[in-house]
Design a protein around this motif. Structure first.
Motif, short mmCIF file in Angstrom:
data_model
loop_
_atom_site.label_atom_id
_atom_site.label_comp_id
_atom_site.label_asym_id
_atom_site.label_seq_id
_atom_site.Cartn_x
_atom_site.Cartn_y
_atom_site.Cartn_z
N LEU A 64 0.78 -1.47 -0.10
CA LEU A 64 0.15 -0.11 -0.16
C LEU A 64 0.90 1.25 -0.03
CD1 LEU A 64 -2.88 -0.61 2.32
CD2 LEU A 64 -3.11 -0.21 0.11
N GLN A 65 0.42 2.28 -0.66
CA GLN A 65 1.08 3.61 -0.54
C GLN A 65 1.28 3.85 0.98
OE1 GLN A 65 -1.16 6.68 -2.80
NE2 GLN A 65 -0.98 5.27 -4.66
N PRO A 66 2.26 4.23 1.46
CA PRO A 66 2.45 4.62 3.04
C PRO A 66 1.37 5.50 3.46
CG PRO A 66 4.53 5.02 1.67
CD PRO A 66 3.31 4.83 0.71
N SER A 67 0.77 6.53 2.73
CA SER A 67 -0.37 7.51 3.36
C SER A 67 -1.65 6.68 3.62
CB SER A 67 -0.60 8.55 1.93
OG SER A 67 -1.08 7.88 0.85
N LEU A 68 -1.85 5.39 2.96
CA LEU A 68 -3.10 4.68 3.25
C LEU A 68 -2.89 3.70 4.33
CD1 LEU A 68 -3.91 3.92 -0.60
CD2 LEU A 68 -4.86 5.55 0.93
N VAL A 69 -1.57 3.32 4.76
CA VAL A 69 -1.40 2.60 6.08
C VAL A 69 -1.97 3.27 7.20
CG1 VAL A 69 0.20 1.29 7.41
CG2 VAL A 69 0.60 1.74 4.74
N LEU A 70 -2.92 2.75 7.58
CA LEU A 70 -3.80 3.11 8.85
C LEU A 70 -3.22 2.26 10.17
CD1 LEU A 70 -7.13 3.89 7.53
CD2 LEU A 70 -5.11 5.42 7.76
N VAL A 71 -3.13 0.91 9.78
CA VAL A 71 -2.94 -0.02 11.07
C VAL A 71 -1.75 -0.97 10.52
CG1 VAL A 71 -5.12 0.29 12.15
CG2 VAL A 71 -4.80 -1.53 10.62
N PRO A 72 -1.24 -1.49 11.25
CA PRO A 72 -0.29 -2.76 11.00
C PRO A 72 -0.98 -3.64 9.93
CG PRO A 72 0.27 -2.33 13.10
CD PRO A 72 -1.04 -1.46 13.04
N GLU A 73 -0.24 -4.14 9.11
CA GLU A 73 -0.90 -5.37 8.20
C GLU A 73 -1.75 -6.30 9.07
OE1 GLU A 73 1.95 -6.93 5.79
OE2 GLU A 73 2.34 -4.70 4.64
N ASP A 74 -1.06 -6.87 10.24
CA ASP A 74 -1.53 -7.84 10.92
C ASP A 74 -2.83 -7.69 11.65
OD1 ASP A 74 0.31 -9.85 9.92
OD2 ASP A 74 1.60 -9.40 11.80
N ALA A 75 -3.12 -6.20 11.65
CA ALA A 75 -4.30 -5.97 12.41
C ALA A 75 -5.52 -6.09 11.76
CB ALA A 75 -4.02 -4.53 13.03
N THR A 76 -5.48 -5.78 10.26
CA THR A 76 -6.31 -6.12 9.31
C THR A 76 -7.13 -7.18 9.26
OG1 THR A 76 -4.83 -6.76 7.65
CG2 THR A 76 -5.27 -4.37 7.85
N TYR A 77 -6.47 -8.30 10.05
CA TYR A 77 -7.21 -9.44 10.29
C TYR A 77 -8.71 -9.33 11.19
CZ TYR A 77 -3.74 -12.73 8.37
OH TYR A 77 -2.84 -13.44 7.51
N ILE A 78 -8.61 -8.15 11.66
CA ILE A 78 -9.58 -7.91 12.84
C ILE A 78 -10.27 -6.67 12.23
CG2 ILE A 78 -10.55 -7.15 15.04
CD1 ILE A 78 -7.95 -8.89 15.81
N THR A 79 -9.82 -5.53 11.71
CA THR A 79 -10.19 -4.09 11.57
C THR A 79 -11.24 -4.49 10.29
OG1 THR A 79 -8.41 -3.55 10.21
CG2 THR A 79 -8.41 -3.03 12.58
N TYR A 80 -10.85 -5.22 9.41
CA TYR A 80 -12.02 -5.43 8.32
C TYR A 80 -13.18 -5.62 8.51
CZ TYR A 80 -12.75 -10.60 8.42
OH TYR A 80 -13.02 -11.63 8.75
N SER A 81 -13.35 -6.38 9.75
CA SER A 81 -14.73 -6.67 10.22
C SER A 81 -15.63 -5.83 10.68
CB SER A 81 -14.65 -7.87 11.28
OG SER A 81 -14.15 -7.46 12.30
N PHE A 82 -15.34 -4.47 10.71
CA PHE A 82 -16.13 -3.44 10.96
C PHE A 82 -16.46 -2.43 10.16
CE2 PHE A 82 -13.56 -4.63 15.12
CZ PHE A 82 -14.72 -4.88 16.03
N LEU A 83 -16.07 -2.88 8.84
CA LEU A 83 -16.44 -2.10 7.79
C LEU A 83 -17.50 -3.05 6.78
CD1 LEU A 83 -12.83 -1.17 6.48
CD2 LEU A 83 -14.47 0.36 7.65
N HIS A 84 -18.58 -2.11 6.57
CA HIS A 84 -19.47 -2.73 5.58
C HIS A 84 -19.82 -2.00 4.17
CE1 HIS A 84 -20.28 -4.91 9.40
NE2 HIS A 84 -20.88 -5.88 8.83
N GLY A 85 -19.94 -2.53 3.04
CA GLY A 85 -20.60 -1.88 1.99
C GLY A 85 -21.55 -1.03 1.87
N ASN A 86 -22.62 -1.50 2.50
CA ASN A 86 -24.07 -0.97 2.35
C ASN A 86 -24.99 -1.21 3.73
OD1 ASN A 86 -25.24 -3.57 1.66
ND2 ASN A 86 -24.43 -2.93 -0.39
#
Length: 259
Positions: A64-86
């Motif tokens: 990812l572009q450095p400006s798009l890195v919000l959390v460590p890569e391994d944290a996305t195993y959990i953070t993805y679950s709080f986002l929804h498309g619609n």
């Protein structure tokens, strides 16, 4: 397929399912923020790319572009679950969490249920990344975690009767194992037959496997598996009529005999 509406499975070890409520609130809040920002806004795009689970990034096939890195890569195993498309994506996950999450939380306790939820989310992401290791599409949604809750509920309370809306219009009270087992089998079938679809069936299957294993370890001591009690939703519980004891029942008046 079906929508769960209600069960009568009362809490036995906790007073309130505050972790379940908190997870629903956080998911709704995150969706509300991204919805206000706009689905195609820079803010929402950055959130999806920075917090979503991207297999190619986690597996070091892309960066990812450095400006798009919000959390460590391994944290996305959990953070993805709080986002929804619609709203439909959010609502379908949250209604399953609402109906079934409280009893799984009750069986485990607050802290262990929170660990269970995050672990099932991570299991869903892992399965998705294993099946599509070089995918550059962000995975989002609580489906993996919710799938783990469904598996745990099925193992804990298969005979509890649950009101479900079948085909979107027919309300039926069914033993939990009928709709939930059908749902679980459907996920395994779809992961084989719909590899190119928009839904990550692999994340569902990963959550199911994670939930089925973790419920054996994280449930409270003494909480049985495959509960044999049959409980009906309150709306269909019939009260047994009270029978007046014979000695208290009114006696017919005695007739006086005449000539």
């Amino acid at each position: 397929m079906f929508i769960p509406l209600h069960d009568s499975n009362d809490l036995k070890h906790i007073k309130l399912q505050w972790v379940t409520w908190s997870l629903i609130a956080i998911n709704a809040l995150v969706w509300g923020i991204t919805e206000l920002a706009g689905a195609n806004s820079e803010f929402t795009t950055a959130a999806v790319l920075g917090l979503g689970f991207i297999p190619s990034v986690v597996n070091d096939f892309a960066e990812l572009q450095p400006s798009l890195v919000l959390v460590p890569e391994d944290a996305t195993y959990i953070t993805y679950s709080f986002l929804h498309g619609n709203l439909l994506h959010l609502g379908s996950n949250m209604i399953f969490l609402w109906v079934f999450g409280d009893n799984v939380e009750d069986a485990m306790g607050h802290f262990r249920f929170l660990i269970f939820y995050m672990a099932c989310a991570a299991a869903g992401a892992f399965a998705h990344g294993f099946l599509f290791p070089d995918s550059e599409s962000p995975l989002i949604g609580a489906s993996g975690a919710v799938a783990g809750i469904v598996a745990a509920y099925l193992i804990l309370h298969p005979k509890v009767r649950v009101w479900v809306l079948v085909l979107g219009r027919i309300p039926l009270p069914l033993p939990a194992f009928i709709p939930l087992l059908f749902w679980v089998v459907f996920q395994f079938v779809m992961v084989v037959t719909d590899l190119g679809g928009e839904v990550s069936w692999a994340a569902h299957v990963g959550g199911i496997i994670g939930g089925a294993v973790l419920v054996l370890v994280l449930r409270r001591s003494g909480v049985p598996l495959f509960d044999r009690r049959i409980e009906s939703p309150r709306a269909v519980v019939h009260k047994t009529p009270q029978i007046v004891p014979e000695e208290q029942s009114p006696q017919p008046p005695r007739q006086k005999w005449g000539r």
